[in-house]
Design a protein around this motif. Structure first.
Motif, PDB file in Angstrom:
ATOM      1  N   PRO A  50       0.854  -1.242   0.055  1.00 30.85           N
ATOM      2  CA  PRO A  50      -0.148  -0.116   0.187  1.00 30.85           C
ATOM      3  C   PRO A  50       0.631   1.301  -0.072  1.00 30.85           C
ATOM      4  CG  PRO A  50      -0.792  -1.498   1.622  1.00 30.85           C
ATOM      5  CD  PRO A  50       0.603  -2.029   1.066  1.00 30.85           C
ATOM      6  N   LEU A  51       0.380   2.458  -0.803  1.00 30.67           N
ATOM      7  CA  LEU A  51       1.410   3.499  -1.020  1.00 30.67           C
ATOM      8  C   LEU A  51       0.382   4.839  -0.894  1.00 30.67           C
ATOM      9  CD1 LEU A  51       3.771   5.042  -1.643  1.00 30.67           C
ATOM     10  CD2 LEU A  51       3.325   4.746  -4.212  1.00 30.67           C
ATOM     11  N   ARG A  52       0.751   5.636  -0.160  1.00 33.25           N
ATOM     12  CA  ARG A  52       0.055   7.030   0.053  1.00 33.25           C
ATOM     13  C   ARG A  52       0.977   8.067  -0.149  1.00 33.25           C
ATOM     14  NH1 ARG A  52      -4.851   8.389   2.441  1.00 33.25           N
ATOM     15  NH2 ARG A  52      -5.212  10.692   3.197  1.00 33.25           N
ATOM     16  N   VAL A  53       0.792   9.036  -1.175  1.00 32.62           N
ATOM     17  CA  VAL A  53       1.506  10.162  -1.343  1.00 32.62           C
ATOM     18  C   VAL A  53       0.960  11.486  -1.148  1.00 32.62           C
ATOM     19  CG1 VAL A  53       3.357  11.251  -2.997  1.00 32.62           C
ATOM     20  CG2 VAL A  53       2.962   8.751  -2.833  1.00 32.62           C
ATOM     21  N   GLU A  54       1.164  12.225   0.177  1.00 27.84           N
ATOM     22  CA  GLU A  54       0.662  13.341   0.203  1.00 27.84           C
ATOM     23  C   GLU A  54       1.428  14.534  -0.383  1.00 27.84           C
ATOM     24  OE1 GLU A  54      -1.815  13.931   2.011  1.00 27.84           O
ATOM     25  OE2 GLU A  54      -2.139  12.468   3.416  1.00 27.84           O
ATOM     26  N   ARG A  55       0.833  15.427  -0.999  1.00 27.39           N
ATOM     27  CA  ARG A  55       1.551  16.607  -1.793  1.00 27.39           C
ATOM     28  C   ARG A  55       1.508  17.759  -0.349  1.00 27.39           C
ATOM     29  NH1 ARG A  55       1.456  17.000  -7.376  1.00 27.39           N
ATOM     30  NH2 ARG A  55       0.717  15.251  -8.328  1.00 27.39           N
ATOM     31  N   VAL A  56       2.501  18.515  -0.720  1.00 32.77           N
ATOM     32  CA  VAL A  56       2.815  19.532   0.257  1.00 32.77           C
ATOM     33  C   VAL A  56       1.651  20.253   0.438  1.00 32.77           C
ATOM     34  CG1 VAL A  56       4.163  21.750   0.928  1.00 32.77           C
ATOM     35  CG2 VAL A  56       5.284  19.815   0.190  1.00 32.77           C
ATOM     36  N   ARG A  57       0.966  20.815  -0.368  1.00 35.45           N
ATOM     37  CA  ARG A  57      -0.166  21.713  -0.348  1.00 35.45           C
ATOM     38  C   ARG A  57      -1.433  21.091  -0.750  1.00 35.45           C
ATOM     39  NH1 ARG A  57       3.732  25.295  -1.146  1.00 35.45           N
ATOM     40  NH2 ARG A  57       3.535  27.438  -0.044  1.00 35.45           N
ATOM     41  N   GLY A  58      -1.328  19.734  -0.499  1.00 34.04           N
ATOM     42  CA  GLY A  58      -2.717  18.819  -0.664  1.00 34.04           C
ATOM     43  C   GLY A  58      -3.188  18.809  -2.037  1.00 34.04           C
ATOM     44  N   GLY A  59      -4.328  18.159  -2.431  1.00 35.66           N
ATOM     45  CA  GLY A  59      -4.957  18.090  -3.641  1.00 35.66           C
ATOM     46  C   GLY A  59      -4.655  16.538  -4.270  1.00 35.66           C
ATOM     47  N   TYR A  60      -5.451  16.282  -5.038  1.00 39.68           N
ATOM     48  CA  TYR A  60      -5.398  14.957  -5.680  1.00 39.68           C
ATOM     49  C   TYR A  60      -5.891  13.773  -4.763  1.00 39.68           C
ATOM     50  CZ  TYR A  60      -3.388  17.605  -9.393  1.00 39.68           C
ATOM     51  OH  TYR A  60      -3.319  18.552 -10.562  1.00 39.68           O
ATOM     52  N   ASP A  61      -5.884  12.259  -5.244  1.00 39.54           N
ATOM     53  CA  ASP A  61      -6.199  11.397  -4.265  1.00 39.54           C
ATOM     54  C   ASP A  61      -4.866  10.660  -3.720  1.00 39.54           C
ATOM     55  OD1 ASP A  61      -7.031   9.232  -2.969  1.00 39.54           O
ATOM     56  OD2 ASP A  61      -7.505   8.033  -4.802  1.00 39.54           O
ATOM     57  N   PRO A  62      -4.509  11.077  -2.501  1.00 38.60           N
ATOM     58  CA  PRO A  62      -3.150  10.594  -1.880  1.00 38.60           C
ATOM     59  C   PRO A  62      -2.885   9.265  -1.843  1.00 38.60           C
ATOM     60  CG  PRO A  62      -4.737  11.189  -0.071  1.00 38.60           C
ATOM     61  CD  PRO A  62      -5.297  11.396  -1.452  1.00 38.60           C
ATOM     62  N   ASP A  63      -4.059   8.126  -1.957  1.00 42.78           N
ATOM     63  CA  ASP A  63      -3.938   6.917  -1.949  1.00 42.78           C
ATOM     64  C   ASP A  63      -3.683   6.412  -3.282  1.00 42.78           C
ATOM     65  OD1 ASP A  63      -4.188   6.324   0.461  1.00 42.78           O
ATOM     66  OD2 ASP A  63      -6.461   6.640   0.397  1.00 42.78           O
ATOM     67  N   ILE A  64      -2.452   5.945  -3.646  1.00 40.49           N
ATOM     68  CA  ILE A  64      -1.836   5.605  -5.148  1.00 40.49           C
ATOM     69  C   ILE A  64      -2.187   4.092  -4.975  1.00 40.49           C
ATOM     70  CG2 ILE A  64       0.080   5.064  -6.370  1.00 40.49           C
ATOM     71  CD1 ILE A  64      -0.240   8.170  -5.851  1.00 40.49           C
ATOM     72  N   TYR A  65      -2.105   3.053  -4.138  1.00 47.30           N
ATOM     73  CA  TYR A  65      -2.352   1.783  -4.112  1.00 47.30           C
ATOM     74  C   TYR A  65      -3.020   1.346  -2.671  1.00 47.30           C
ATOM     75  CZ  TYR A  65      -1.913  -3.259  -4.988  1.00 47.30           C
ATOM     76  OH  TYR A  65      -2.183  -4.521  -4.697  1.00 47.30           O
ATOM     77  N   THR A  66      -3.661   0.603  -2.830  1.00 46.18           N
ATOM     78  CA  THR A  66      -4.458   0.045  -1.663  1.00 46.18           C
ATOM     79  C   THR A  66      -4.500  -1.419  -1.367  1.00 46.18           C
ATOM     80  OG1 THR A  66      -6.862   0.468  -2.136  1.00 46.18           O
ATOM     81  CG2 THR A  66      -5.670   2.167  -0.755  1.00 46.18           C
ATOM     82  N   VAL A  67      -4.468  -2.167  -0.455  1.00 47.22           N
ATOM     83  CA  VAL A  67      -4.908  -3.640  -0.331  1.00 47.22           C
ATOM     84  C   VAL A  67      -5.830  -3.795   0.688  1.00 47.22           C
ATOM     85  CG1 VAL A  67      -3.816  -6.019  -0.184  1.00 47.22           C
ATOM     86  CG2 VAL A  67      -2.372  -3.871  -1.078  1.00 47.22           C
ATOM     87  N   PRO A  68      -7.213  -3.608   0.456  1.00 52.22           N
ATOM     88  CA  PRO A  68      -8.285  -3.529   1.104  1.00 52.22           C
ATOM     89  C   PRO A  68      -8.170  -4.877   2.197  1.00 52.22           C
ATOM     90  CG  PRO A  68      -9.228  -3.091  -0.855  1.00 52.22           C
ATOM     91  CD  PRO A  68      -7.710  -3.392  -0.957  1.00 52.22           C
ATOM     92  N   GLY A  69      -8.171  -4.771   3.553  1.00 53.10           N
ATOM     93  CA  GLY A  69      -8.467  -5.843   4.297  1.00 53.10           C
ATOM     94  C   GLY A  69      -7.373  -6.639   4.768  1.00 53.10           C
ATOM     95  N   VAL A  70      -5.939  -6.267   4.154  1.00 52.55           N
ATOM     96  CA  VAL A  70      -4.952  -6.862   4.742  1.00 52.55           C
ATOM     97  C   VAL A  70      -3.928  -6.124   5.305  1.00 52.55           C
ATOM     98  CG1 VAL A  70      -2.743  -7.698   3.504  1.00 52.55           C
ATOM     99  CG2 VAL A  70      -4.705  -7.812   2.373  1.00 52.55           C
ATOM    100  N   PRO A  71      -3.596  -6.565   6.652  1.00 47.24           N
ATOM    101  CA  PRO A  71      -2.799  -5.612   7.690  1.00 47.24           C
ATOM    102  C   PRO A  71      -1.532  -5.574   7.126  1.00 47.24           C
ATOM    103  CG  PRO A  71      -3.080  -7.778   8.435  1.00 47.24           C
ATOM    104  CD  PRO A  71      -4.077  -7.835   7.133  1.00 47.24           C
ATOM    105  N   ARG A  72      -1.040  -4.748   6.287  1.00 46.21           N
ATOM    106  CA  ARG A  72       0.211  -4.548   5.707  1.00 46.21           C
ATOM    107  C   ARG A  72       0.837  -3.431   6.107  1.00 46.21           C
ATOM    108  NH1 ARG A  72      -0.269  -7.351   0.152  1.00 46.21           N
ATOM    109  NH2 ARG A  72      -0.205  -9.303   1.590  1.00 46.21           N
ATOM    110  N   PRO A  73       2.244  -3.345   6.111  1.00 45.30           N
ATOM    111  CA  PRO A  73       2.754  -1.957   6.226  1.00 45.30           C
ATOM    112  C   PRO A  73       2.326  -1.115   5.081  1.00 45.30           C
ATOM    113  CG  PRO A  73       4.451  -3.624   6.829  1.00 45.30           C
ATOM    114  CD  PRO A  73       3.201  -4.373   6.250  1.00 45.30           C
ATOM    115  N   ARG A  74       2.149   0.158   5.278  1.00 45.73           N
ATOM    116  CA  ARG A  74       1.830   1.116   4.200  1.00 45.73           C
ATOM    117  C   ARG A  74       2.846   2.244   4.221  1.00 45.73           C
ATOM    118  NH1 ARG A  74      -3.691   4.823   4.263  1.00 45.73           N
ATOM    119  NH2 ARG A  74      -2.532   5.997   6.388  1.00 45.73           N
ATOM    120  N   VAL A  75       3.341   2.527   3.112  1.00 46.74           N
ATOM    121  CA  VAL A  75       4.439   3.483   2.560  1.00 46.74           C
ATOM    122  C   VAL A  75       3.469   4.708   2.560  1.00 46.74           C
ATOM    123  CG1 VAL A  75       6.036   4.217   1.019  1.00 46.74           C
ATOM    124  CG2 VAL A  75       6.067   2.000   1.851  1.00 46.74           C
ATOM    125  N   THR A  76       4.059   5.774   3.454  1.00 46.44           N
ATOM    126  CA  THR A  76       3.531   7.119   3.481  1.00 46.44           C
ATOM    127  C   THR A  76       4.720   7.977   2.979  1.00 46.44           C
ATOM    128  OG1 THR A  76       3.785   7.311   5.802  1.00 46.44           O
ATOM    129  CG2 THR A  76       1.585   6.838   4.987  1.00 46.44           C
TER     130      THR A  76
END
Length: 335
Positions: A256-282
């Motif tokens: 799972p990958l989440r990328v925040e922009r400094v000033r926000g905007g766009y969808d920060p969740d690049i990729y998700t794995v629903p229901g899987v307790p896995r480390p998420r890169v932020t």
């Protein structure tokens, strides 16, 4: 300065490729020296509060609301591969805190699958800038890193007031600390992993699942296909990492990958794995640069974790004192 062999001609395709390869290596070394002058560490050992990010970018209060969910930021060297470096460090930093090795074995299986797909694609070496032996070498280097993480877990122990978790993290930071130009294969692993494996994972994922990625890339045609796009935009060293590449890496490794922009905007969740307790890169993105950010720990979870650490420390201290009373001659054996 690059010099051609006496009597050699670039009219020969083999000689031309050899000359281009030599030129690329020299250019890479120049970039590496420049990067080392800017920052001696791939990944900074010290994190800084997220408030410093706000001050640095002069964010207004209403521009930084999305950053309230994060507490710290870790800087990463800006040498053109900051996304890949931030991604794998953020992931391993979480994996190394886990007691089991399920994630490591899962990741090794994912890399094995990429290897199979790479062999099946049969890319032409005259167009593709790396051959199969180089890919195999870099793949082995990546596996060695994952196996090294598992060894750190098995060898982790208390040293004075340092916990097992701190020991593991110090080992990981040390591994990512500095550029190394020696020929020692163990020390030179870092130089191999980023230019090859993670970038190639992206290229293989995109070309193997062309039905998924072709609709995401404009401008493709009969004379310019998905493979051409990868060879021009993905595999060359230090190319800007766009949304498609981020999706491909996270999807190929199922991280799972989440990328925040400094000033926000766009969808920060690049990729998700629903229901899987896995480390998420932020990660935090700003001006073509990526850094690692850390989500805030909920108060209840934080206090519970601290209590667990204190209790663990007390138990360890008690057992060590008992052992020393029973075996007074072994006090220095842990050094």
């Amino acid at each position: 300065m690059l010099r051609r062999a006496r009597g050699a001609s670039l009219d020969s395709p083999a000689m031309f490729r050899s000359w281009r390869a030599e030129e690329a290596l020299e250019r890479k070394e120049q970039i590496r020296r420049k990067g080392r002058e800017i920052c001696s560490e791939h990944v900074k050992h010290q994190t800084h509060p997220i408030t410093e990010v706000r001050r640095h970018h002069k964010l207004a209060s209403d521009e930084a609301n999305h950053l309230d969910a994060y507490s710290e930021c870790r800087s990463v060297i800006g040498d053109g591969e900051c996304f890949y470096r931030s991604f794998i460090f953020s992931y391993l930093e979480q994996v190394i805190d886990r007691q089991d090795t399920h994630e490591e074995h899962r990741l090794l299986q994912a890399v094995d699958m990429v290897n199979l797909h790479f062999a099946a694609l049969r890319w032409n070496e005259s167009e593709f800038r790396w051959n199969e032996s180089e890919f195999s070498r870099s793949s082995r280097a990546f596996k060695n890193l994952i196996e090294k993480v598992m060894r750190w877990k098995s060898h982790g122990r208390w040293k004075g007031m340092e916990s097992t978790s701190s020991y593991r993290k110090e080992e990981l930071l040390e591994f990512f600390s500095e550029y190394d130009t020696t020929q020692d294969s163990e020390k030179n692993t870092l130089e191999v992993i980023f230019p090859f494996v993670l970038i190639l994972v992206v290229a293989v994922e995109i070309c193997w699942h062309d039905e998924v990625y072709e609709p995401l890339i404009p401008g493709l045609s009969g004379n310019y296909n998905l493979q051409d796009w990868c060879f021009q935009r993905v595999t060359p060293a230090r190319r800007f990492t766009d949304h498609v590449m981020m999706v491909a890496l996270a999807r190929a490794l199922e991280i799972p990958l989440r990328v925040e922009r400094v000033r926000g905007g766009y969808d920060p969740d690049i990729y998700t794995v629903p229901g899987v307790p896995r480390p998420r890169v932020t990660l935090l993105y700003s001006a073509n640069h990526y850094e690692i950010i850390y989500p805030r720990v909920p108060p209840a979870e934080s206090s519970s974790h601290q209590a667990s650490q204190i209790e663990h420390a007390a138990d360890e201290g008690s057992s060590q004192q008992t052992s020393q009373r029973e075996h007074p001659g072994d006090e220095s054996s842990s050094e």
